[in-house]
Design a protein around this motif. Structure first.
Motif, PDB file in Angstrom:
ATOM      1  N   TYR A 132      28.324  -9.874 -18.458  1.00 26.10           N
ATOM      2  CA  TYR A 132      29.297 -10.431 -19.409  1.00 26.10           C
ATOM      3  C   TYR A 132      29.022  -9.955 -20.838  1.00 26.10           C
ATOM      4  O   TYR A 132      29.960  -9.731 -21.607  1.00 26.10           O
ATOM      5  CB  TYR A 132      29.308 -11.960 -19.359  1.00 26.10           C
ATOM      6  CG  TYR A 132      30.246 -12.494 -18.306  1.00 26.10           C
ATOM      7  CD1 TYR A 132      31.619 -12.437 -18.467  1.00 26.10           C
ATOM      8  CD2 TYR A 132      29.747 -13.049 -17.138  1.00 26.10           C
ATOM      9  CE1 TYR A 132      32.479 -12.920 -17.502  1.00 26.10           C
ATOM     10  CE2 TYR A 132      30.603 -13.537 -16.162  1.00 26.10           C
ATOM     11  CZ  TYR A 132      31.965 -13.466 -16.348  1.00 26.10           C
ATOM     12  OH  TYR A 132      32.811 -13.948 -15.382  1.00 26.10           O
ATOM     13  N   ALA A 133      27.757  -9.793 -21.191  1.00 28.53           N
ATOM     14  CA  ALA A 133      27.418  -9.316 -22.541  1.00 28.53           C
ATOM     15  C   ALA A 133      27.929  -7.894 -22.761  1.00 28.53           C
ATOM     16  O   ALA A 133      28.345  -7.540 -23.865  1.00 28.53           O
ATOM     17  CB  ALA A 133      25.906  -9.379 -22.759  1.00 28.53           C
ATOM     18  N   ALA A 134      27.920  -7.084 -21.718  1.00 24.75           N
ATOM     19  CA  ALA A 134      28.364  -5.686 -21.833  1.00 24.75           C
ATOM     20  C   ALA A 134      29.877  -5.535 -21.696  1.00 24.75           C
ATOM     21  O   ALA A 134      30.445  -4.545 -22.165  1.00 24.75           O
ATOM     22  CB  ALA A 134      27.681  -4.837 -20.770  1.00 24.75           C
ATOM     23  N   LEU A 135      30.543  -6.505 -21.092  1.00 21.04           N
ATOM     24  CA  LEU A 135      31.967  -6.380 -20.779  1.00 21.04           C
ATOM     25  C   LEU A 135      32.839  -6.200 -22.018  1.00 21.04           C
ATOM     26  O   LEU A 135      32.794  -7.000 -22.945  1.00 21.04           O
ATOM     27  CB  LEU A 135      32.446  -7.600 -19.996  1.00 21.04           C
ATOM     28  CG  LEU A 135      33.940  -7.627 -19.655  1.00 21.04           C
ATOM     29  CD1 LEU A 135      34.317  -6.456 -18.750  1.00 21.04           C
ATOM     30  CD2 LEU A 135      34.307  -8.955 -19.019  1.00 21.04           C
ATOM     31  N   GLN A 136      33.625  -5.142 -22.003  1.00 18.65           N
ATOM     32  CA  GLN A 136      34.674  -4.898 -22.990  1.00 18.65           C
ATOM     33  C   GLN A 136      35.976  -4.806 -22.191  1.00 18.65           C
ATOM     34  O   GLN A 136      36.224  -3.795 -21.530  1.00 18.65           O
ATOM     35  CB  GLN A 136      34.412  -3.607 -23.758  1.00 18.65           C
ATOM     36  CG  GLN A 136      33.153  -3.645 -24.575  1.00 18.65           C
ATOM     37  CD  GLN A 136      32.778  -2.281 -25.159  1.00 18.65           C
ATOM     38  OE1 GLN A 136      33.250  -1.238 -24.740  1.00 18.65           O
ATOM     39  NE2 GLN A 136      31.899  -2.317 -26.140  1.00 18.65           N
ATOM     40  N   PRO A 137      36.799  -5.854 -22.226  1.00 17.76           N
ATOM     41  CA  PRO A 137      38.031  -5.842 -21.430  1.00 17.76           C
ATOM     42  C   PRO A 137      38.911  -4.642 -21.775  1.00 17.76           C
ATOM     43  O   PRO A 137      38.790  -4.036 -22.841  1.00 17.76           O
ATOM     44  CB  PRO A 137      38.713  -7.156 -21.815  1.00 17.76           C
ATOM     45  CG  PRO A 137      37.605  -8.034 -22.295  1.00 17.76           C
ATOM     46  CD  PRO A 137      36.629  -7.103 -22.965  1.00 17.76           C
ATOM     47  N   LEU A 138      39.818  -4.325 -20.847  1.00 17.54           N
ATOM     48  CA  LEU A 138      40.758  -3.237 -21.074  1.00 17.54           C
ATOM     49  C   LEU A 138      41.503  -3.441 -22.390  1.00 17.54           C
ATOM     50  O   LEU A 138      41.887  -4.566 -22.723  1.00 17.54           O
ATOM     51  CB  LEU A 138      41.791  -3.185 -19.940  1.00 17.54           C
ATOM     52  CG  LEU A 138      41.333  -2.659 -18.592  1.00 17.54           C
ATOM     53  CD1 LEU A 138      42.446  -2.831 -17.564  1.00 17.54           C
ATOM     54  CD2 LEU A 138      40.913  -1.208 -18.686  1.00 17.54           C
TER      55      LEU A 138
END
Length: 169
Positions: A132-138
């Protein structure tokens, strides 16, 4: 989606990429490739030990997925990859410019529950925070759609197919 694209099923661990990917491929009549199969033994050992991968670890993995996606250009296919960061998706698009991303999203509680229930997977639930910390949504300028993962795998797949078939995809 009128022409055969390569669909990259993305999202944090536990969203169902390995479940939805084959169902989506079957619905679209194209082959499926499991993103986890592209990991090196060193990456799998690292994740199994509870250590998140860094960008250097992910580079060869992303390149291998990109090569598979490139090999399917014009013929279509579905491949899973967490593709959490924009730079990862850019790297995949560099290899396969027509790739379309299907971002599986969901309530964190549901995803944690699914991770706790799965058996024999090398990715421990303890690494969900790093995902979740790395997630960059589209972003709006990226070809792709987001689909919620609540419900049955069949319902999720139906939503994904409908979203991917919209005229703007």
């Amino acid at each position: 989606m009128n022409t055969p694209h390569v669909i990259v099923v993305m999202g944090v661990a536990g969203t169902g990429k390995t479940t939805i990917g084959p169902l989506l491929a079957q619905a679209l009549g194209v082959p499926y490739a499991e993103g986890d199969d592209f990991h090196s033994p060193a990456n799998i050992s690292k994740m199994s030990a509870g250590t998140p991968l860094d960008d250097e670890d992910r580079g060869p993995w992303l390149d291998a997925i990109g090569a598979w996606a490139h090999s399917r250009a014009g013929r279509g296919g579905v491949v899973s990859s967490s593709a959490l960061k924009r730079t990862y998706r850019d790297r995949l698009r560099a290899a396969a410019p027509e790739a379309v991303f299907l971002h599986l999203t969901g309530d964190r509680e549901l995803i944690e529950q699914r991770m706790a229930e799965r058996k024999g997977h090398f990715m421990p639930a303890a690494l969900l925070d790093s995902q979740y910390a790395a997630l960059q949504p589209l972003q709006d300028d990226e070809a792709g759609v987001a689909v919620d993962v609540s419900g049955t795998p069949e319902a999720i797949t139906d939503r994904a197919v409908a979203a991917l078939r919209r005229p703007d995809q």
